[in-house]
Design a protein around this motif. Structure first.
Motif, PDB file in Angstrom:
ATOM      1  N   ARG A   1       0.828  -1.209   0.000  1.00  0.00           N
ATOM      2  CA  ARG A   1       0.000   0.000   0.000  1.00  0.00           C
ATOM      3  C   ARG A   1       0.858   1.253   0.000  1.00  0.00           C
ATOM      4  N   TRP A   2       1.911   1.259   0.777  1.00  0.00           N
ATOM      5  CA  TRP A   2       2.772   2.434   0.907  1.00  0.00           C
ATOM      6  C   TRP A   2       4.070   2.287   0.115  1.00  0.00           C
TER       7      TRP A   2
ATOM      8  N   LEU B   1       7.627   4.406   0.641  1.00  0.00           N
ATOM      9  CA  LEU B   1       8.734   3.696   1.281  1.00  0.00           C
ATOM     10  C   LEU B   1       9.911   3.528   0.328  1.00  0.00           C
ATOM     11  N   ASP B   2       9.625   3.181  -0.924  1.00  0.00           N
ATOM     12  CA  ASP B   2      10.677   2.981  -1.913  1.00  0.00           C
ATOM     13  C   ASP B   2      11.397   4.297  -2.200  1.00  0.00           C
TER      14      ASP B   2
ATOM     15  N   VAL C   1      10.201  -3.521   4.166  1.00  0.00           N
ATOM     16  CA  VAL C   1       9.401  -4.097   5.245  1.00  0.00           C
ATOM     17  C   VAL C   1       9.752  -3.408   6.566  1.00  0.00           C
ATOM     18  N   ALA C   2      11.041  -3.243   6.819  1.00  0.00           N
ATOM     19  CA  ALA C   2      11.474  -2.597   8.062  1.00  0.00           C
ATOM     20  C   ALA C   2      11.018  -1.141   8.110  1.00  0.00           C
ATOM     21  N   LEU C   3      11.140  -0.425   6.998  1.00  0.00           N
ATOM     22  CA  LEU C   3      10.666   0.963   6.967  1.00  0.00           C
ATOM     23  C   LEU C   3       9.166   1.037   7.215  1.00  0.00           C
ATOM     24  N   PHE C   4       8.428   0.099   6.632  1.00  0.00           N
ATOM     25  CA  PHE C   4       6.987   0.074   6.887  1.00  0.00           C
ATOM     26  C   PHE C   4       6.728  -0.073   8.390  1.00  0.00           C
ATOM     27  N   GLN C   5       7.440  -0.982   9.016  1.00  0.00           N
ATOM     28  CA  GLN C   5       7.236  -1.188  10.451  1.00  0.00           C
ATOM     29  C   GLN C   5       7.678   0.028  11.271  1.00  0.00           C
ATOM     30  N   LEU C   6       8.771   0.653  10.878  1.00  0.00           N
ATOM     31  CA  LEU C   6       9.218   1.846  11.600  1.00  0.00           C
ATOM     32  C   LEU C   6       8.216   2.988  11.473  1.00  0.00           C
TER      33      LEU C   6
ATOM     34  N   ARG D   1       1.012   7.448  -2.313  1.00  0.00           N
ATOM     35  CA  ARG D   1       0.199   6.296  -1.906  1.00  0.00           C
ATOM     36  C   ARG D   1      -0.680   5.879  -3.058  1.00  0.00           C
ATOM     37  N   TYR D   2      -0.830   4.599  -3.244  1.00  0.00           N
ATOM     38  CA  TYR D   2      -1.720   4.128  -4.302  1.00  0.00           C
ATOM     39  C   TYR D   2      -2.659   3.097  -3.796  1.00  0.00           C
TER      40      TYR D   2
END
Length: 140
Positions: free
Chosen positions: A53-54, A58-59, A83-88, A139-140
């Protein structure tokens, strides 16, 4: 890939790499979910859907932090850092846990030579915070 031997962050990175390579999330996620213990399945699903989603935000942040793109054979590590950035950025998970478990997942993916990069990029991301998105197109 045998997911039962990998930490779930490594599994999530592998699933996201499959999505980058043309599979849909609904194609590759069920197999990964079936290979994990039941208590880890909701977390894997939430991380995969949330990272997708993000993804652009994130990228974009990750690419700003990398001096050069990660080589194609190590592309799974790019997704591990997403994945880690999403969690952070979007979870309540403790920072030290995200950092430590992501570095361990990097080792589990047989990329110990990239643990310093992963640790450094994620520590900088936590220290400096998320950049402000330029508009809603992140965001998409």
């Amino acid at each position: 890939m045998f997911y039962d031997a990998l930490p779930f962050r490594a599994v999530a990175a592998d699933v996201l790499l499959a999505v980058e390579n043309g599979q849909s999330l609904s194609q590759c996620l069920p197999y990964a979910l079936s290979q994990l213990p039941p208590e880890q399945r909701p977390q894997l699903q939430a991380i995969c859907y949330g990272t997708c989603r993000w993804f652009h935000r994130l990228d974009g942040e990750l690419n700003q932090r990398l001096k050069k793109p990660i080589r194609k054979p190590d592309r799974v590590i790019h997704h591990l850092m997403l994945v880690a950035l999403f969690q952070l950025r979007f979870s309540e998970r403790a920072t030290y846990a995200v950092l430590n478990e992501t570095v361990e997942a990097c080792r589990a993916l047989d990329r110990p030579h990239l643990t310093g990069l992963v640790n450094g990029v994620l520590r900088a991301a936590e220290r400096e915070g998320a950049p402000e998105p330029s508009d809603d197109s992140s965001r998409y």
